[in-house]
Design a protein around this motif. Structure first.
Motif, mmCIF file in Angstrom:
data_model
loop_
_atom_site.group_PDB
_atom_site.id
_atom_site.type_symbol
_atom_site.label_atom_id
_atom_site.label_comp_id
_atom_site.label_asym_id
_atom_site.label_seq_id
_atom_site.Cartn_x
_atom_site.Cartn_y
_atom_site.Cartn_z
ATOM 1 N N TYR A 4 0.820 -1.217 0.000
ATOM 2 C CA TYR A 4 0.000 0.000 0.000
ATOM 3 C C TYR A 4 0.849 1.261 0.000
ATOM 4 C CZ TYR A 4 -4.246 -2.699 0.561
ATOM 5 O OH TYR A 4 -5.294 -3.557 0.353
ATOM 6 N N MET A 55 -0.340 -8.027 -4.439
ATOM 7 C CA MET A 55 -1.640 -7.374 -4.525
ATOM 8 C C MET A 55 -2.284 -7.762 -5.855
ATOM 9 S SD MET A 55 -2.752 -3.339 -4.222
ATOM 10 C CE MET A 55 -2.231 -3.199 -2.519
ATOM 11 N N ALA A 60 -5.190 -3.377 -7.346
ATOM 12 C CA ALA A 60 -4.133 -2.361 -7.456
ATOM 13 C C ALA A 60 -4.505 -1.311 -8.497
ATOM 14 C CB ALA A 60 -2.805 -3.022 -7.818
#
Length: 109
Positions: A4, A55, A60
């Motif tokens: 993240y 991810m 994403a």
């Protein structure tokens, strides 16, 4: 958490590149043009690392797109005096809401 943070950095770099694209005046100004290329290269490299960390690509890209749209719309209003209408604000809200639903949908049950 690292994915993240990298994704946030990729989004910021993409917004910098898009802002520089506006300032490049069709790639006729060298420094903004160089900033476009450099920012986009780094943004995509960071996005690649996000995907490498596991991810899902759909999540994403949805986060990238939604927050990139919201941030660049804000840049347009604040720095370039572009107009932001209520339907546009509502559209941004729907895009961000969709990303939140994607995130909630991938959470373990």
């Amino acid at each position: 958490m690292a994915a993240y943070m990298l994704l946030a950095g990729a989004i910021v770099l993409e917004v910098i590149g898009t802002t520089a694209l506006k300032l490049s005046e069709g790639f006729t100004r060298p420094w903004p043009s160089a900033l476009v290329v450099g920012s986009y290269l780094l943004a995509f490299a960071a996005l690649g690392q996000v995907l490498k960390l596991g991810m899902p690509v759909g999540v994403a890209y949805a986060i990238w797109a939604a927050f990139g749209i919201a941030l660049i719309a804000t840049v347009g209003v604040v720095f370039f005096k572009e107009q932001l209408t209520m339907p546009m604000v509502m559209g941004l809200g729907l895009v961000i809401g969709g990303v939140v639903l994607l995130e909630l949908g991938r959470a373990p049950r």
